[in-house]
Design a protein around this motif. Sequence first.
Motif, PDB file in Angstrom:
ATOM      1  N   ALA A  80      80.896  57.383 -68.075  1.00 34.36           N
ATOM      2  CA  ALA A  80      81.049  58.422 -67.053  1.00 34.36           C
ATOM      3  C   ALA A  80      80.104  59.589 -67.313  1.00 34.36           C
ATOM      4  CB  ALA A  80      82.496  58.909 -67.010  1.00 34.36           C
ATOM      5  N   ILE A  81      79.947  59.963 -68.569  1.00 36.51           N
ATOM      6  CA  ILE A  81      79.020  61.048 -68.922  1.00 36.51           C
ATOM      7  C   ILE A  81      77.589  60.631 -68.607  1.00 36.51           C
ATOM      8  CG2 ILE A  81      78.050  62.371 -70.851  1.00 36.51           C
ATOM      9  CD1 ILE A  81      80.934  62.224 -72.089  1.00 36.51           C
ATOM     10  N   ALA A  82      77.217  59.413 -68.978  1.00 43.46           N
ATOM     11  CA  ALA A  82      75.871  58.915 -68.665  1.00 43.46           C
ATOM     12  C   ALA A  82      75.639  58.927 -67.163  1.00 43.46           C
ATOM     13  CB  ALA A  82      75.677  57.507 -69.231  1.00 43.46           C
ATOM     14  N   GLY A  83      76.641  58.530 -66.393  1.00 47.41           N
ATOM     15  CA  GLY A  83      76.533  58.555 -64.937  1.00 47.41           C
ATOM     16  C   GLY A  83      76.373  59.963 -64.396  1.00 47.41           C
ATOM     17  N   ALA A  84      77.130  60.900 -64.952  1.00 43.75           N
ATOM     18  CA  ALA A  84      77.027  62.290 -64.510  1.00 43.75           C
ATOM     19  C   ALA A  84      75.647  62.869 -64.810  1.00 43.75           C
ATOM     20  CB  ALA A  84      78.107  63.145 -65.177  1.00 43.75           C
ATOM     21  N   LEU A  85      75.060  62.413 -65.913  1.00 42.05           N
ATOM     22  CA  LEU A  85      73.713  62.859 -66.285  1.00 42.05           C
ATOM     23  C   LEU A  85      72.625  62.071 -65.559  1.00 42.05           C
ATOM     24  CD1 LEU A  85      74.231  63.214 -70.133  1.00 42.05           C
ATOM     25  CD2 LEU A  85      73.730  65.071 -68.532  1.00 42.05           C
ATOM     26  N   LYS A  86      73.033  61.063 -64.809  1.00 41.25           N
ATOM     27  CA  LYS A  86      72.107  60.156 -64.136  1.00 41.25           C
ATOM     28  C   LYS A  86      71.183  59.473 -65.142  1.00 41.25           C
ATOM     29  CE  LYS A  86      72.283  62.566 -59.699  1.00 41.25           C
ATOM     30  NZ  LYS A  86      73.537  63.235 -59.941  1.00 41.25           N
ATOM     31  N   ALA A  87      71.767  59.165 -66.292  1.00 46.30           N
ATOM     32  CA  ALA A  87      71.022  58.504 -67.362  1.00 46.30           C
ATOM     33  C   ALA A  87      71.141  56.992 -67.211  1.00 46.30           C
ATOM     34  CB  ALA A  87      71.576  58.934 -68.720  1.00 46.30           C
ATOM     35  N   THR A  88      70.118  56.310 -67.623  1.00 42.41           N
ATOM     36  CA  THR A  88      70.136  54.856 -67.634  1.00 42.41           C
ATOM     37  C   THR A  88      70.274  54.410 -69.079  1.00 42.41           C
ATOM     38  OG1 THR A  88      68.689  54.797 -65.705  1.00 42.41           O
ATOM     39  CG2 THR A  88      68.860  52.777 -67.009  1.00 42.41           C
ATOM     40  N   LEU A  89      71.319  53.651 -69.351  1.00 38.46           N
ATOM     41  CA  LEU A  89      71.544  53.171 -70.700  1.00 38.46           C
ATOM     42  C   LEU A  89      70.744  51.904 -70.955  1.00 38.46           C
ATOM     43  CD1 LEU A  89      75.424  53.641 -70.887  1.00 38.46           C
ATOM     44  CD2 LEU A  89      73.656  55.162 -71.803  1.00 38.46           C
ATOM     45  N   THR A  90      70.162  51.814 -72.135  1.00 34.64           N
ATOM     46  CA  THR A  90      69.448  50.603 -72.518  1.00 34.64           C
ATOM     47  C   THR A  90      70.465  49.517 -72.858  1.00 34.64           C
ATOM     48  OG1 THR A  90      69.398  51.114 -74.878  1.00 34.64           O
ATOM     49  CG2 THR A  90      67.573  51.989 -73.522  1.00 34.64           C
ATOM     50  N   VAL A  91      70.003  48.302 -72.958  1.00 32.43           N
ATOM     51  CA  VAL A  91      70.874  47.195 -73.333  1.00 32.43           C
ATOM     52  C   VAL A  91      71.481  47.468 -74.709  1.00 32.43           C
ATOM     53  CG1 VAL A  91      70.950  44.739 -73.914  1.00 32.43           C
ATOM     54  CG2 VAL A  91      69.673  45.507 -71.903  1.00 32.43           C
ATOM     55  N   GLY A  92      70.659  47.949 -75.634  1.00 34.11           N
ATOM     56  CA  GLY A  92      71.149  48.251 -76.983  1.00 34.11           C
ATOM     57  C   GLY A  92      72.212  49.339 -76.978  1.00 34.11           C
ATOM     58  N   GLU A  93      72.029  50.360 -76.161  1.00 33.23           N
ATOM     59  CA  GLU A  93      73.030  51.425 -76.063  1.00 33.23           C
ATOM     60  C   GLU A  93      74.339  50.891 -75.487  1.00 33.23           C
ATOM     61  OE1 GLU A  93      70.122  55.315 -75.416  1.00 33.23           O
ATOM     62  OE2 GLU A  93      70.592  54.001 -73.712  1.00 33.23           O
ATOM     63  N   LYS A  94      74.233  50.006 -74.496  1.00 34.73           N
ATOM     64  CA  LYS A  94      75.439  49.416 -73.911  1.00 34.73           C
ATOM     65  C   LYS A  94      76.168  48.554 -74.936  1.00 34.73           C
ATOM     66  CE  LYS A  94      73.780  49.413 -69.151  1.00 34.73           C
ATOM     67  NZ  LYS A  94      73.320  48.593 -68.025  1.00 34.73           N
ATOM     68  N   VAL A  95      75.424  47.805 -75.723  1.00 34.96           N
ATOM     69  CA  VAL A  95      76.034  46.968 -76.757  1.00 34.96           C
ATOM     70  C   VAL A  95      76.754  47.847 -77.772  1.00 34.96           C
ATOM     71  CG1 VAL A  95      75.525  45.427 -78.708  1.00 34.96           C
ATOM     72  CG2 VAL A  95      74.480  45.015 -76.478  1.00 34.96           C
ATOM     73  N   ARG A  96      76.085  48.906 -78.256  1.00 37.08           N
ATOM     74  CA  ARG A  96      76.711  49.813 -79.217  1.00 37.08           C
ATOM     75  C   ARG A  96      77.934  50.495 -78.618  1.00 37.08           C
ATOM     76  NH1 ARG A  96      71.468  50.803 -80.265  1.00 37.08           N
ATOM     77  NH2 ARG A  96      71.430  52.788 -79.181  1.00 37.08           N
ATOM     78  N   MET A  97      77.838  50.871 -77.342  1.00 38.38           N
ATOM     79  CA  MET A  97      78.932  51.571 -76.682  1.00 38.38           C
ATOM     80  C   MET A  97      80.168  50.677 -76.569  1.00 38.38           C
ATOM     81  SD  MET A  97      78.772  53.573 -73.054  1.00 38.38           S
ATOM     82  CE  MET A  97      78.825  52.166 -71.965  1.00 38.38           C
ATOM     83  N   ASN A  98      79.969  49.388 -76.425  1.00 37.35           N
ATOM     84  CA  ASN A  98      81.084  48.471 -76.249  1.00 37.35           C
ATOM     85  C   ASN A  98      81.522  47.770 -77.538  1.00 37.35           C
ATOM     86  OD1 ASN A  98      81.546  48.859 -73.430  1.00 37.35           O
ATOM     87  ND2 ASN A  98      79.609  47.801 -73.066  1.00 37.35           N
ATOM     88  N   ALA A  99      80.907  48.123 -78.658  1.00 36.87           N
ATOM     89  CA  ALA A  99      81.270  47.515 -79.936  1.00 36.87           C
ATOM     90  C   ALA A  99      82.675  47.964 -80.349  1.00 36.87           C
ATOM     91  CB  ALA A  99      80.269  47.913 -81.015  1.00 36.87           C
ATOM     92  N   VAL A 100      83.401  47.068 -80.965  1.00 33.74           N
ATOM     93  CA  VAL A 100      84.742  47.366 -81.477  1.00 33.74           C
ATOM     94  C   VAL A 100      84.674  47.231 -82.997  1.00 33.74           C
ATOM     95  CG1 VAL A 100      87.165  46.675 -81.476  1.00 33.74           C
ATOM     96  CG2 VAL A 100      85.814  46.504 -79.371  1.00 33.74           C
ATOM     97  N   PRO A 101      84.548  48.341 -83.706  1.00 37.40           N
ATOM     98  CA  PRO A 101      84.337  48.275 -85.149  1.00 37.40           C
ATOM     99  C   PRO A 101      85.574  47.908 -85.962  1.00 37.40           C
ATOM    100  CG  PRO A 101      84.290  50.541 -84.406  1.00 37.40           C
ATOM    101  CD  PRO A 101      84.396  49.692 -83.188  1.00 37.40           C
ATOM    102  N   THR A 102      86.773  48.073 -85.407  1.00 34.37           N
ATOM    103  CA  THR A 102      87.988  47.746 -86.151  1.00 34.37           C
ATOM    104  C   THR A 102      89.145  47.550 -85.172  1.00 34.37           C
ATOM    105  OG1 THR A 102      89.508  48.471 -87.895  1.00 34.37           O
ATOM    106  CG2 THR A 102      88.579  50.185 -86.501  1.00 34.37           C
ATOM    107  N   GLN A 103      90.138  46.823 -85.634  1.00 36.57           N
ATOM    108  CA  GLN A 103      91.375  46.674 -84.860  1.00 36.57           C
ATOM    109  C   GLN A 103      92.458  47.603 -85.399  1.00 36.57           C
ATOM    110  OE1 GLN A 103      91.621  44.805 -82.063  1.00 36.57           O
ATOM    111  NE2 GLN A 103      89.450  44.420 -82.362  1.00 36.57           N
ATOM    112  N   SER A 104      92.127  48.384 -86.421  1.00 33.25           N
ATOM    113  CA  SER A 104      93.093  49.268 -87.070  1.00 33.25           C
ATOM    114  C   SER A 104      92.838  50.714 -86.671  1.00 33.25           C
ATOM    115  CB  SER A 104      92.988  49.128 -88.594  1.00 33.25           C
ATOM    116  OG  SER A 104      93.724  50.159 -89.228  1.00 33.25           O
ATOM    117  N   LEU A 105      93.773  51.272 -85.930  1.00 31.68           N
ATOM    118  CA  LEU A 105      93.659  52.676 -85.525  1.00 31.68           C
ATOM    119  C   LEU A 105      93.659  53.594 -86.743  1.00 31.68           C
ATOM    120  CD1 LEU A 105      93.445  54.577 -83.119  1.00 31.68           C
ATOM    121  CD2 LEU A 105      95.944  54.543 -82.943  1.00 31.68           C
ATOM    122  N   GLU A 106      94.474  53.276 -87.732  1.00 34.17           N
ATOM    123  CA  GLU A 106      94.530  54.093 -88.942  1.00 34.17           C
ATOM    124  C   GLU A 106      93.205  54.041 -89.717  1.00 34.17           C
ATOM    125  OE1 GLU A 106      97.326  54.863 -92.896  1.00 34.17           O
ATOM    126  OE2 GLU A 106      97.785  53.166 -91.574  1.00 34.17           O
ATOM    127  N   ALA A 107      92.596  52.867 -89.778  1.00 35.00           N
ATOM    128  CA  ALA A 107      91.293  52.754 -90.441  1.00 35.00           C
ATOM    129  C   ALA A 107      90.252  53.575 -89.699  1.00 35.00           C
ATOM    130  CB  ALA A 107      90.853  51.289 -90.509  1.00 35.00           C
TER     131      ALA A 107
END
Length: 155
Positions: A80-107
């Motif tokens: 939403a922020i990228a859209g508000a800025l009218k920014a175009t995300l690269t494929v790499g940025e989209k991949v990083r943005m959607n990465a799930v680094p852990t299933q543990s909220l506490e971690a």
Amino acid sequence: MISRTSVEKFRDTQLGAKEIAAQLGVKSILEGGVQRAGDRVRINVQLIDAATDAHLWAESYDRELTAANIFAIQSEVAAAIAGALKATLTVGEKVRMNAVPTQSLEAWENYQLGRQRLAKRTSTGLTEAERYFQKAIELDPTSRSRTRGWRIHWR
């Protein structure tokens, strides 16, 4: 985009958006806040035109906070922020943005607390950061194989 460590000095400043933007060499300022109450989170974000101090965009997000959706919420807000800025995300940025680094909220919380302490750049902060990072690894040692490890960089 300016790094978080570069803008940290403005956290408790009395300077206005125009002065901060001038020092940073930017046209817009992104402000935000996160509040957590139990398993609920509220994220308030606003994009401000530094020249006019006018709000270009603002949004609030109220969500249930779980290990399963914390990263989806983060991706939603970032998109939403990228859209508000009218920014175009690269494929790499989209991949990083959607990465799930852990299933543990506490971690994840320990990792984030470690990053906060690391940003202080003091010997006490570094010691505390290491403790939080180690706790994050103890809570979810498998995160290393899923995400190329916790992104802990000592410089």
